[in-house]
Design a protein around this motif. Structure first.
Motif, PDB file in Angstrom:
ATOM      1  N   ALA A   5     -74.087  21.238 -96.172  1.00 33.41           N
ATOM      2  CA  ALA A   5     -73.406  22.516 -96.387  1.00 33.41           C
ATOM      3  C   ALA A   5     -72.490  22.429 -97.611  1.00 33.41           C
ATOM      4  CB  ALA A   5     -72.611  22.896 -95.128  1.00 33.41           C
ATOM      5  N   ASP A  32     -83.133  24.741 -97.585  1.00 28.86           N
ATOM      6  CA  ASP A  32     -83.336  23.297 -97.499  1.00 28.86           C
ATOM      7  C   ASP A  32     -84.810  22.958 -97.748  1.00 28.86           C
ATOM      8  OD1 ASP A  32     -84.763  23.751 -95.141  1.00 28.86           O
ATOM      9  OD2 ASP A  32     -83.114  23.195 -93.833  1.00 28.86           O
ATOM     10  N   HIS A  36     -85.693  26.599 -94.990  1.00 27.26           N
ATOM     11  CA  HIS A  36     -84.812  27.354 -94.095  1.00 27.26           C
ATOM     12  C   HIS A  36     -83.488  27.643 -94.806  1.00 27.26           C
ATOM     13  CE1 HIS A  36     -87.531  26.782 -90.766  1.00 27.26           C
ATOM     14  NE2 HIS A  36     -87.571  25.500 -91.016  1.00 27.26           N
ATOM     15  N   LEU A  37     -82.957  28.851 -94.581  1.00 25.75           N
ATOM     16  CA  LEU A  37     -81.736  29.271 -95.274  1.00 25.75           C
ATOM     17  C   LEU A  37     -80.547  28.381 -94.915  1.00 25.75           C
ATOM     18  CD1 LEU A  37     -80.664  31.428 -97.212  1.00 25.75           C
ATOM     19  CD2 LEU A  37     -80.097  32.841 -95.239  1.00 25.75           C
ATOM     20  N   LYS A  38     -79.863  27.913 -95.932  1.00 28.81           N
ATOM     21  CA  LYS A  38     -78.684  27.045 -95.726  1.00 28.81           C
ATOM     22  C   LYS A  38     -77.406  27.786 -96.136  1.00 28.81           C
ATOM     23  CE  LYS A  38     -76.725  23.053 -94.761  1.00 28.81           C
ATOM     24  NZ  LYS A  38     -76.644  22.550 -93.396  1.00 28.81           N
ATOM     25  N   ALA A  39     -77.445  28.519 -97.248  1.00 32.52           N
ATOM     26  CA  ALA A  39     -76.273  29.271 -97.694  1.00 32.52           C
ATOM     27  C   ALA A  39     -76.737  30.440 -98.553  1.00 32.52           C
ATOM     28  CB  ALA A  39     -75.330  28.377 -98.481  1.00 32.52           C
TER      29      ALA A  39
ATOM     30  N   PHE B  40     -73.748  34.021 -95.969  1.00 33.57           N
ATOM     31  CA  PHE B  40     -74.385  33.249 -94.901  1.00 33.57           C
ATOM     32  C   PHE B  40     -74.068  31.786 -95.100  1.00 33.57           C
ATOM     33  CE2 PHE B  40     -77.846  30.581 -93.441  1.00 33.57           C
ATOM     34  CZ  PHE B  40     -78.305  31.149 -92.261  1.00 33.57           C
ATOM     35  N   ALA B  41     -73.793  31.085 -93.996  1.00 35.94           N
ATOM     36  CA  ALA B  41     -73.590  29.630 -94.074  1.00 35.94           C
ATOM     37  C   ALA B  41     -74.124  28.972 -92.814  1.00 35.94           C
ATOM     38  CB  ALA B  41     -72.110  29.310 -94.244  1.00 35.94           C
ATOM     39  N   ARG B  42     -74.861  27.888 -93.004  1.00 43.38           N
ATOM     40  CA  ARG B  42     -75.355  27.098 -91.866  1.00 43.38           C
ATOM     41  C   ARG B  42     -74.655  25.749 -91.915  1.00 43.38           C
ATOM     42  NH1 ARG B  42     -80.517  23.993 -91.511  1.00 43.38           N
ATOM     43  NH2 ARG B  42     -81.301  25.176 -93.274  1.00 43.38           N
ATOM     44  N   ASP B  44     -73.731  21.877 -91.045  1.00 43.60           N
ATOM     45  CA  ASP B  44     -74.588  20.718 -90.788  1.00 43.60           C
ATOM     46  C   ASP B  44     -74.645  20.455 -89.288  1.00 43.60           C
ATOM     47  OD1 ASP B  44     -74.900  20.452 -93.531  1.00 43.60           O
ATOM     48  OD2 ASP B  44     -73.130  19.176 -93.712  1.00 43.60           O
ATOM     49  N   LEU B  48     -81.906  25.040 -86.008  1.00 41.37           N
ATOM     50  CA  LEU B  48     -82.627  25.991 -86.859  1.00 41.37           C
ATOM     51  C   LEU B  48     -82.808  27.341 -86.167  1.00 41.37           C
ATOM     52  CD1 LEU B  48     -85.355  23.725 -88.497  1.00 41.37           C
ATOM     53  CD2 LEU B  48     -83.272  24.626 -89.532  1.00 41.37           C
ATOM     54  N   ILE B  51     -80.444  30.340 -87.103  1.00 37.61           N
ATOM     55  CA  ILE B  51     -80.527  31.159 -88.320  1.00 37.61           C
ATOM     56  C   ILE B  51     -80.899  32.588 -87.937  1.00 37.61           C
ATOM     57  CG2 ILE B  51     -81.738  31.511 -90.515  1.00 37.61           C
ATOM     58  CD1 ILE B  51     -82.249  28.465 -90.568  1.00 37.61           C
TER      59      ILE B  51
END
Lengths: 138, 138, 138, 138
Positions: A5, A32, A36-39, B40-42, B44, B48, B51
């Motif tokens: 992140a 990633d 898949h959406l990370k930010a 948006f933020a995922r 660590d 999955l 999301i």
């Protein structure tokens, strides 16, 4: 190395810095290696259309491990893979998607949309460079 | 008042702060009043699956201008709108989606997923509170 | 440790061996940690419906890092997340999806469908066990 | 003659053998005559984009009982069926999908993706040949 992140945030910050510099509000999406959406960040003033476009550029880049515009070489008129852009839920085979790599390994991709294609590409490259260079400083 | 990138960032920061506090990595999605992704933020370690769930909770909340779990009152067994959860591309009618409001007006919604439903809701409320309170301090 | 083609093949072979043993033809799907298809086999006589079910069980397991049936605890009547099964393109929250883990890390998931749920689960567990044990032998 | 699991496995093995020979990791998908997935393998190093492309090439071939690239003759600019590639959930009208036939009857199709189009086609032809020839040897 995986896409943390923290690194994703640094990629977005670098994109926004470059976007401010050239004066064009953009959408930035960071995925990633598993696509898949990370930010994600949408700057004030960026067109709504750019949400899907930034996501698709990043997807295109991560799925093919290549800059998004490289995919056009395979599906442009006369090229050997017509309709390639219709696969994988729809690709965006034009500039602005750039792979994020570390140690020769794909760890994700960034997609930028909101300006002219050349501007989006410049911003995406600046964003990806922030990802590459930071580890060296540590 | 509209949902600026700055405010969206503050909402995500508040969500992450609360998530760290209770020790559960989550996905946080912030939509504007037009139900379009703003930030948006995922974190660590977040699953999955979260999301899509965080995005759907935020969508549910923005579409109905209500906490996401309030929608369940209309589609639960015996309620007057069976199948409501199948509309709009699929809703997430459970806790973790909270409207962002300013001056009695909807300006967006935040969706949180990754922990137990009660944890997600606590984090989303903390995130939305950061949105409400910040202007008063200025 | 990542999910190699060799290991995916071993998981499918173990599933087929157990399926022959209990006499029920099944579909077996193996996904990687990014929830992308790595290997797939449909035994002769398995119902066509099982293609999608095996894929969804494996998806459910990989997305939540849990056995697929564990997801039902969150979305069954009276549970806190009604409609959870509608997220992520539709989940299969019943037995037959099992995570593949190595060193405490998720590396993928296997989904099995074709028999009774208890049979599918037994086969999926045998498949996942083949994944875990093989490295120790080397 | 129907497409047994044994024959599907042989098709995949032949594809992988040829892919190793020419040094390009690919995804291989085998469908039956009803256009349903029978077997699938993703070699280590194949791009994630190839999962969908291999499946779509095999679909295109099975749906039209023709090599996937033959479909392009009907939808290319100036041809009589513009937009044909948008039907059936999206086709992949370029090389790499080859029908599997026995006794003049369609029994399935194989789709290959991961290399250049000419490489994918060469691998798919080798895979389909393994299907045709094996029975004669028995």
């Amino acid at each position: 190395m995986s896409l943390t992140a923290d690194r994703a945030r640094a990629v977005i910050a670098a994109a926004e810095t470059k976007a401010w510099e050239i004066g064009v509000p953009v959408v930035v999406a960071v995925l990633d290696a598993g696509v898949h959406l990370k930010a994600f960040a949408r700057m004030d003033g960026a067109p709504l259309a750019s949400i899907d476009i930034a996501l698709k550029k990043a997807r295109t880049s991560a799925l093919f491990r290549a800059p998004s515009e490289a995919v056009w070489e395979y599906c442009k008129p006369g090229a050997p893979a017509p309709g390639l852009e219709l696969t994988n839920g729809g690709l965006a085979p034009f500039g602005g998607g750039v792979p994020l790599e570390a140690g020769g390994e794909l760890v994700g991709a960034v997609g930028v949309s909101g300006g002219a294609v050349a501007q989006d590409l410049e911003i995406a490259k600046a964003a990806a460079a922030a990802f590459h260079f930071e580890p060296e400083r540590a």
